[in-house]
Design an enzyme around this catalytic site. Sequence first.
Site, PDB file in Angstrom:
ATOM      1  N   GLU A 107       0.551  -1.122   0.146  1.00  0.00           N
ATOM      2  CA  GLU A 107       0.109   0.052   0.226  1.00  0.00           C
ATOM      3  C   GLU A 107       1.455   0.784  -0.413  1.00  0.00           C
ATOM      4  OE1 GLU A 107      -3.278   1.663   2.757  1.00  0.00           O
ATOM      5  OE2 GLU A 107      -2.322   0.080   3.711  1.00  0.00           O
TER       6      GLU A 107
ATOM      7  N   LYS B 165     -10.486   2.477  -1.400  1.00  0.00           N
ATOM      8  CA  LYS B 165     -10.467   1.839  -0.396  1.00  0.00           C
ATOM      9  C   LYS B 165     -12.288   2.401   0.532  1.00  0.00           C
ATOM     10  CE  LYS B 165      -7.402   1.584   4.266  1.00  0.00           C
ATOM     11  NZ  LYS B 165      -6.517   1.711   4.026  1.00  0.00           N
TER      12      LYS B 165
ATOM     13  N   CYS C 250      -5.313  -2.457   2.946  1.00  0.00           N
ATOM     14  CA  CYS C 250      -5.268  -2.974   3.986  1.00  0.00           C
ATOM     15  C   CYS C 250      -6.353  -3.457   5.256  1.00  0.00           C
ATOM     16  CB  CYS C 250      -4.327  -1.920   4.511  1.00  0.00           C
ATOM     17  SG  CYS C 250      -3.672  -1.496   5.842  1.00  0.00           S
TER      18      CYS C 250
END
Length: 283
Positions: free
Chosen positions: A42, A115, A152
């Site tokens: 990331e 995200k 994540c």
Amino acid sequence: MKVTVAALQTALSDDVAENVERVTAMVRAAAGKGANIILPSELFEGHYFCRTQNEADFARARPADKHPTLRHFQALAAELGVVIPVSFFEAAGPEHYNSIKVFDADGADLGLYRKSHIPDGPGYQEKFFFKPGNTGFRTFPTRFGTIGVAICWDQWFPEAARAMTLAGADILFYPTAIGSEPEEPELDSRDSWQRVMIGHAVANAVGVVAANRVGTEGEGAAGITFYGSSFVANARGDKLAELGRDERGMAIATLDTDEIRRTRASMGFFRDRRPSLYKSLGE
């Protein structure tokens, strides 16, 4: 179809050109070992800047259509004949997202994921920088099969993994930046981090690939030591490849998407789902 996947793990400086060069060399090395889909970690262009709320760090963001790092890895994907999900800090007009572009093995731009779950806490102050994604959980049909990509904090949510599997993903990819907790130094979430994703692999009968960084960034109370431990798991939750906490390199393994689908069918998880009973999950 047999697909070789690689999770890249390295320490990163705060110099974009240096990091792009380093990750490029790792992509080439993974492709040289037969990898078909190669996952960098990331926000690999620099240090994990979300450790603190520094407004100057908004200057790191770039629009997706004018992003030199994206164009570089798009060309690299085409050159090497590999799929590369590329994490980047996206500026979209006045909005900012933690995003991924997926480039197919011919360099085709397969689309964008933003995200969805944005963490907020000591050392991981992402809500200051990122708006929650508006793409939904999606899949990408690549030359080497259909994949799902999330980022994540997304990896802790079973709903995200299930949504991507329902949309046709056979392998889930999670680029990550995670390590120590600045205000809870005794807390080590490494094993929980792996277990939750292995749970996704088992419950959805999918392959899972997670790529983290290593090294210490920042000093004192704002410092984070990233714990690496990137890995590849199969649809039964077996870890096929794993890197250590400080190791630089690649976790590389071969998954068989035909076998994944047979496992999924034989386990009956999707046959026996009862969506009408789960309506409260939408609340």
